[in-house]
Design a protein around this motif. Structure first.
Motif, PDB file in Angstrom:
ATOM      1  N   LYS A   5      42.705  36.317  40.050  1.00 14.64           N
ATOM      2  CA  LYS A   5      43.326  37.568  39.220  1.00 14.64           C
ATOM      3  C   LYS A   5      43.249  38.582  40.200  1.00 14.64           C
ATOM      4  O   LYS A   5      42.694  39.059  40.961  1.00 14.64           O
ATOM      5  CB  LYS A   5      42.126  37.854  38.109  1.00 14.64           C
ATOM      6  N   GLN A   7      45.204  42.802  39.950  1.00 13.32           N
ATOM      7  CA  GLN A   7      45.719  43.986  39.276  1.00 13.32           C
ATOM      8  C   GLN A   7      46.544  45.059  40.057  1.00 13.32           C
ATOM      9  O   GLN A   7      46.134  45.331  41.282  1.00 13.32           O
ATOM     10  CB  GLN A   7      44.576  44.679  38.443  1.00 13.32           C
ATOM     11  N   ASP A  12      47.838  43.649  35.011  1.00 11.74           N
ATOM     12  CA  ASP A  12      47.195  42.669  35.493  1.00 11.74           C
ATOM     13  C   ASP A  12      47.623  41.410  35.526  1.00 11.74           C
ATOM     14  O   ASP A  12      48.503  40.874  34.708  1.00 11.74           O
ATOM     15  CB  ASP A  12      45.580  42.619  35.037  1.00 11.74           C
ATOM     16  N   CYS A  40      45.722  38.451  30.918  1.00 10.64           N
ATOM     17  CA  CYS A  40      46.582  39.199  31.719  1.00 10.64           C
ATOM     18  C   CYS A  40      47.714  39.483  31.169  1.00 10.64           C
ATOM     19  O   CYS A  40      48.014  39.365  29.872  1.00 10.64           O
ATOM     20  CB  CYS A  40      46.969  38.150  33.046  1.00 10.64           C
ATOM     21  N   VAL A 219      40.994  40.853  42.311  1.00  9.43           N
ATOM     22  CA  VAL A 219      39.752  41.011  41.654  1.00  9.43           C
ATOM     23  C   VAL A 219      38.738  40.061  41.614  1.00  9.43           C
ATOM     24  O   VAL A 219      37.570  40.317  41.824  1.00  9.43           O
ATOM     25  CB  VAL A 219      40.084  41.565  40.119  1.00  9.43           C
TER      26      VAL A 219
END
Length: 226
Positions: A5, A7, A12, A40, A219
């Motif tokens: 993940k 961003q 994101d 996302c 992340v």
């Protein structure tokens, strides 16, 4: 399947690495769903090919996207961390984009945008409106189904506030290719500061290309059971 993940200014992404990974439309939607999946704005697939990386983007609703500036910056950071490469080439929708990094800053170089009537193309299609038109975003989106919409307010000679309504997503906290389109639309040369709801980015016209510079973040990592 493993994922990362990431961003960029609150825009994101889910990054999935590997050759031959394919998801159905329903699986993409579930993965992007913030209640039933990871959540996302866009899913990004990458594949290493010789000295560059192939990149494919999919929106939250599972539809494909030709380009994502913030996503390209996030991918460049991912490659920097995973492959120890500060400068890479990304192949996106048949075009090659050069990236570079300096400390926390990631820069992606884009071809100069083009005007096609009221539409600005940066790999994606964009329409620019005044900030007072935000109340009409959904009706404007229906009139411009192929475009990302940006609502722009000039706050100083080289600074603009931009709110974004993205095709296939809705309101997002930032849009990198939209920052490029907004900077290009301003007609201002030199470095331009774009203030999004989720942070800021910088756009700089270099004459034969235009640079987008941001500070993306990785992340967390995880495994999705498709």
């Amino acid at each position: 399947m493993n994922f990362t993940k990431a961003q960029t200014n609150g825009n994101d992404f889910i990054i999935i690495e590997g050759k031959g990974i394919e998801l159905t439309l329903e699986q993409k939607r579930r993965l992007a769903d913030r209640k039933f999946g990871v959540g996302c704005d866009q899913i990004i697939f990458i594949e290493k090919k010789a000295n560059r990386f192939l990149v494919n983007f999919f929106n939250q609703d599972g539809s494909s996207a030709d380009m994502c500036g913030n996503g390209a910056c996030a991918i460049a950071l991912y490659i920097k961390k995973q492959f120890k490469l500060d400068k890479v080439e990304l192949e996106i929708s048949g075009k090659v984009y050069k990236t570079s990094s300096e400390e926390d800053n990631i820069t992606v170089s884009f071809p100069m945008p083009r005007n096609v009537g009221d539409i600005i193309t940066t790999g994606n299609k964009h329409r620019i409106f005044g900030i007072d038109e935000t109340k009409n975003a959904e009706s404007l989106a229906k009139l411009n189904p192929d475009c990302n919409l940006h609502f722009v307010e000039k706050i100083s000679d080289n600074s603009f506030r931009v709110k974004t309504f993205e095709r296939g997503v809705g309101w997002t906290l930032a849009c990198g290719s939209g920052a490029i389109a907004s900077g290009f639309h301003s007609g201002i040369s030199g470095k331009i500061r774009i203030i999004h709801d989720g942070g800021e980015s910088f756009v700089e016209n270099k004459g034969d290309h235009i640079d987008l510079t941001t500070k993306p973040k990785l992340v967390f990592e995880g495994k999705f059971y498709a």
